[in-house]
Design a protein around this motif. Sequence first.
Motif, PDB file in Angstrom:
ATOM      1  N   GLU A 241      39.703  41.189  38.451  1.00 49.07           N
ATOM      2  CA  GLU A 241      38.345  41.020  37.945  1.00 49.07           C
ATOM      3  C   GLU A 241      38.217  41.583  36.528  1.00 49.07           C
ATOM      4  OE1 GLU A 241      35.829  42.836  40.826  1.00 49.07           O
ATOM      5  OE2 GLU A 241      36.065  41.224  42.307  1.00 49.07           O
ATOM      6  N   ALA A 242      38.833  42.739  36.297  1.00 47.14           N
ATOM      7  CA  ALA A 242      38.779  43.358  34.966  1.00 47.14           C
ATOM      8  C   ALA A 242      39.507  42.483  33.946  1.00 47.14           C
ATOM      9  CB  ALA A 242      39.389  44.752  35.010  1.00 47.14           C
ATOM     10  N   LEU A 244      40.058  39.199  34.039  1.00 48.26           N
ATOM     11  CA  LEU A 244      39.296  37.985  33.774  1.00 48.26           C
ATOM     12  C   LEU A 244      38.092  38.274  32.887  1.00 48.26           C
ATOM     13  CD1 LEU A 244      39.471  36.380  37.323  1.00 48.26           C
ATOM     14  CD2 LEU A 244      40.454  35.425  35.225  1.00 48.26           C
ATOM     15  N   SER A 245      37.442  39.381  33.120  1.00 48.36           N
ATOM     16  CA  SER A 245      36.307  39.768  32.275  1.00 48.36           C
ATOM     17  C   SER A 245      36.760  39.978  30.833  1.00 48.36           C
ATOM     18  CB  SER A 245      35.652  41.046  32.812  1.00 48.36           C
ATOM     19  OG  SER A 245      35.103  40.822  34.098  1.00 48.36           O
ATOM     20  N   HIS A 246      37.949  40.522  30.656  1.00 42.97           N
ATOM     21  CA  HIS A 246      38.500  40.728  29.313  1.00 42.97           C
ATOM     22  C   HIS A 246      38.698  39.394  28.594  1.00 42.97           C
ATOM     23  CE1 HIS A 246      41.769  41.462  26.344  1.00 42.97           C
ATOM     24  NE2 HIS A 246      41.093  42.571  26.134  1.00 42.97           N
ATOM     25  N   LEU A 247      39.009  38.333  29.347  1.00 46.34           N
ATOM     26  CA  LEU A 247      39.179  37.006  28.767  1.00 46.34           C
ATOM     27  C   LEU A 247      37.845  36.295  28.537  1.00 46.34           C
ATOM     28  CD1 LEU A 247      42.214  35.577  30.791  1.00 46.34           C
ATOM     29  CD2 LEU A 247      42.223  36.500  28.472  1.00 46.34           C
ATOM     30  N   GLY A 248      36.758  36.892  29.019  1.00 41.67           N
ATOM     31  CA  GLY A 248      35.452  36.267  28.870  1.00 41.67           C
ATOM     32  C   GLY A 248      35.084  35.348  30.009  1.00 41.67           C
ATOM     33  N   VAL A 249      35.858  35.412  31.101  1.00 38.45           N
ATOM     34  CA  VAL A 249      35.614  34.568  32.270  1.00 38.45           C
ATOM     35  C   VAL A 249      34.636  35.273  33.209  1.00 38.45           C
ATOM     36  CG1 VAL A 249      36.673  33.481  34.295  1.00 38.45           C
ATOM     37  CG2 VAL A 249      37.893  33.510  32.102  1.00 38.45           C
ATOM     38  N   THR A 250      33.691  34.533  33.746  1.00 40.48           N
ATOM     39  CA  THR A 250      32.710  35.098  34.672  1.00 40.48           C
ATOM     40  C   THR A 250      33.281  35.125  36.086  1.00 40.48           C
ATOM     41  OG1 THR A 250      30.878  34.247  33.337  1.00 40.48           O
ATOM     42  CG2 THR A 250      30.383  34.877  35.610  1.00 40.48           C
ATOM     43  N   VAL A 251      33.264  36.286  36.717  1.00 41.96           N
ATOM     44  CA  VAL A 251      33.737  36.430  38.091  1.00 41.96           C
ATOM     45  C   VAL A 251      32.541  36.399  39.037  1.00 41.96           C
ATOM     46  CG1 VAL A 251      34.985  37.906  39.720  1.00 41.96           C
ATOM     47  CG2 VAL A 251      35.712  37.792  37.317  1.00 41.96           C
ATOM     48  N   VAL A 252      32.611  35.533  40.030  1.00 44.27           N
ATOM     49  CA  VAL A 252      31.519  35.391  41.004  1.00 44.27           C
ATOM     50  C   VAL A 252      32.085  35.544  42.411  1.00 44.27           C
ATOM     51  CG1 VAL A 252      30.145  33.893  39.507  1.00 44.27           C
ATOM     52  CG2 VAL A 252      31.836  32.883  41.059  1.00 44.27           C
ATOM     53  N   ASP A 253      31.193  35.729  43.379  1.00 44.36           N
ATOM     54  CA  ASP A 253      31.630  35.931  44.764  1.00 44.36           C
ATOM     55  C   ASP A 253      32.241  34.673  45.366  1.00 44.36           C
ATOM     56  OD1 ASP A 253      30.840  38.565  44.723  1.00 44.36           O
ATOM     57  OD2 ASP A 253      28.818  38.120  45.471  1.00 44.36           O
ATOM     58  N   LEU A 313      54.054  50.724  41.065  1.00 41.78           N
ATOM     59  CA  LEU A 313      53.975  49.261  41.061  1.00 41.78           C
ATOM     60  C   LEU A 313      52.584  48.818  40.626  1.00 41.78           C
ATOM     61  CD1 LEU A 313      55.054  46.421  41.728  1.00 41.78           C
ATOM     62  CD2 LEU A 313      54.331  46.818  44.100  1.00 41.78           C
ATOM     63  N   GLN A 314      51.568  49.489  41.158  1.00 41.13           N
ATOM     64  CA  GLN A 314      50.202  49.131  40.807  1.00 41.13           C
ATOM     65  C   GLN A 314      49.934  49.373  39.321  1.00 41.13           C
ATOM     66  OE1 GLN A 314      47.809  47.687  42.907  1.00 41.13           O
ATOM     67  NE2 GLN A 314      46.994  47.337  40.856  1.00 41.13           N
ATOM     68  N   ASP A 315      50.432  50.503  38.804  1.00 40.36           N
ATOM     69  CA  ASP A 315      50.257  50.806  37.377  1.00 40.36           C
ATOM     70  C   ASP A 315      50.924  49.739  36.508  1.00 40.36           C
ATOM     71  OD1 ASP A 315      48.843  53.078  37.983  1.00 40.36           O
ATOM     72  OD2 ASP A 315      50.542  54.457  37.709  1.00 40.36           O
ATOM     73  N   LYS A 316      52.102  49.301  36.926  1.00 37.61           N
ATOM     74  CA  LYS A 316      52.826  48.294  36.150  1.00 37.61           C
ATOM     75  C   LYS A 316      52.074  46.969  36.147  1.00 37.61           C
ATOM     76  CE  LYS A 316      57.459  46.592  35.260  1.00 37.61           C
ATOM     77  NZ  LYS A 316      58.892  46.805  35.544  1.00 37.61           N
ATOM     78  N   LEU A 317      51.573  46.570  37.300  1.00 38.31           N
ATOM     79  CA  LEU A 317      50.817  45.321  37.381  1.00 38.31           C
ATOM     80  C   LEU A 317      49.536  45.398  36.559  1.00 38.31           C
ATOM     81  CD1 LEU A 317      51.213  44.429  41.175  1.00 38.31           C
ATOM     82  CD2 LEU A 317      52.439  43.436  39.227  1.00 38.31           C
ATOM     83  N   ASN A 318      48.855  46.531  36.624  1.00 40.72           N
ATOM     84  CA  ASN A 318      47.628  46.709  35.845  1.00 40.72           C
ATOM     85  C   ASN A 318      47.900  46.598  34.346  1.00 40.72           C
ATOM     86  OD1 ASN A 318      46.191  47.101  38.183  1.00 40.72           O
ATOM     87  ND2 ASN A 318      46.111  49.336  38.017  1.00 40.72           N
ATOM     88  N   SER A 319      49.027  47.173  33.898  1.00 37.28           N
ATOM     89  CA  SER A 319      49.348  47.179  32.474  1.00 37.28           C
ATOM     90  C   SER A 319      49.672  45.786  31.947  1.00 37.28           C
ATOM     91  CB  SER A 319      50.524  48.125  32.195  1.00 37.28           C
ATOM     92  OG  SER A 319      51.734  47.616  32.756  1.00 37.28           O
ATOM     93  N   ARG A 320      50.084  44.890  32.848  1.00 31.47           N
ATOM     94  CA  ARG A 320      50.476  43.548  32.407  1.00 31.47           C
ATOM     95  C   ARG A 320      49.508  42.464  32.885  1.00 31.47           C
ATOM     96  NH1 ARG A 320      56.696  42.136  32.760  1.00 31.47           N
ATOM     97  NH2 ARG A 320      55.852  40.604  31.297  1.00 31.47           N
ATOM     98  N   MET A 321      48.405  42.878  33.481  1.00 25.19           N
ATOM     99  CA  MET A 321      47.492  41.902  34.056  1.00 25.19           C
ATOM    100  C   MET A 321      46.944  40.921  33.021  1.00 25.19           C
ATOM    101  SD  MET A 321      46.273  40.663  36.748  1.00 25.19           S
ATOM    102  CE  MET A 321      46.735  41.954  37.928  1.00 25.19           C
ATOM    103  N   ASN A 322      46.558  41.427  31.845  1.00 26.34           N
ATOM    104  CA  ASN A 322      46.029  40.528  30.813  1.00 26.34           C
ATOM    105  C   ASN A 322      47.063  39.484  30.415  1.00 26.34           C
ATOM    106  OD1 ASN A 322      43.622  41.905  30.798  1.00 26.34           O
ATOM    107  ND2 ASN A 322      44.079  43.118  28.971  1.00 26.34           N
TER     108      ASN A 322
END
Length: 335
Positions: A241-242, A244-253, A313-322
């Motif tokens: 979600e974070a 996608l928000s960085h890309l300007g994409v709207t996240v909805v339910d 693993l989670q830290d690595k994925l977070n760092s490369r998510m964008n």
Amino acid sequence: MKKITLALPILLSLFLLSACAAPTNEEKAETERPDWIDHAQNKYSGQVYLTAVGDASNRTRASKNAIANLAEIFSVNVKAETKTLTEAVKEESVLGVTMESSSTLHRNIETESEQAIQGVEIKESWLSPTGEYYALAVLHRISAAQNLTESIIDLDEQTAELIDYSINVAPNSIVAVNALRTARDIQITRKMADLQLNYISGSGIPVDILSQKVEQLIRQQLASLKVSVEADIESQQSSLEAGLSHLGVTVVDASPLRISAKMDMIKPAYIDAWHWLRGSYVLTITENDQVISRKRWPVKVSSKQKELLTPRLQDKLNSRMNEYLQQLISDSPTL
């Protein structure tokens, strides 16, 4: 306007057919080093021609090296600008320059250099008393300028077609974004070709479609997206979600357009006092339950303590998510 582009190896072979003829009388008779080897501009004015010398143990290779050296003139004069421009795009563009985009960009710039040197000729050759062959490749600046002008016009036409396709034809929003990203990359190639043209003729061609306009269209397309997110781990949900928000994409339910994340990991291994966790991270885009694109990235983490593997693993994925999301949304869709 449609251009005909020959690959450099084919180009070289065509030029070398004439270069491989029997040694000339000059080659047999001359013992004094010709002036053109060190001062080609004395015979072929630098205002009119581009020249490059090649040498080798045989005449064919010397001619090939001369042509390659002439091609290098074009690439050298844009390499620094290419790096500067792509780094700027990475910093300023919401989609940056992904791995696929960077590879395509460099390939396109090489193609434009090859297109520019069509018409190069081996004008001089010489066999030294020690058995070393020299060859002089000569290209008329007007010929190179015409080739580059045709390429630039073609690149502008491609850009306009991609923008029209993105707005009016693309079957889904992801393909539309990909078309705009491709248009953006083509405009980078166009800028490099224009720099080459300016180098050989002293002036370029005014651009019809500003890269800023393409970037604006990309942002507008991304802002129009409404995406729901699904992940097998709660922390991954937040990370997606974070990103996608960085890309300007709207996240909805809930939305027909959905991005799902999955970690496909193998059992941890203990090797040389280290715990290792390997596997892959998979992101999938679906629209109305139809898969549009799926991309997979290998992941690997290690730790002396087994319980730290999952957090790392989670830290690595977070760092490369964008980066992952940029590739998923803007690179060519894959299944």
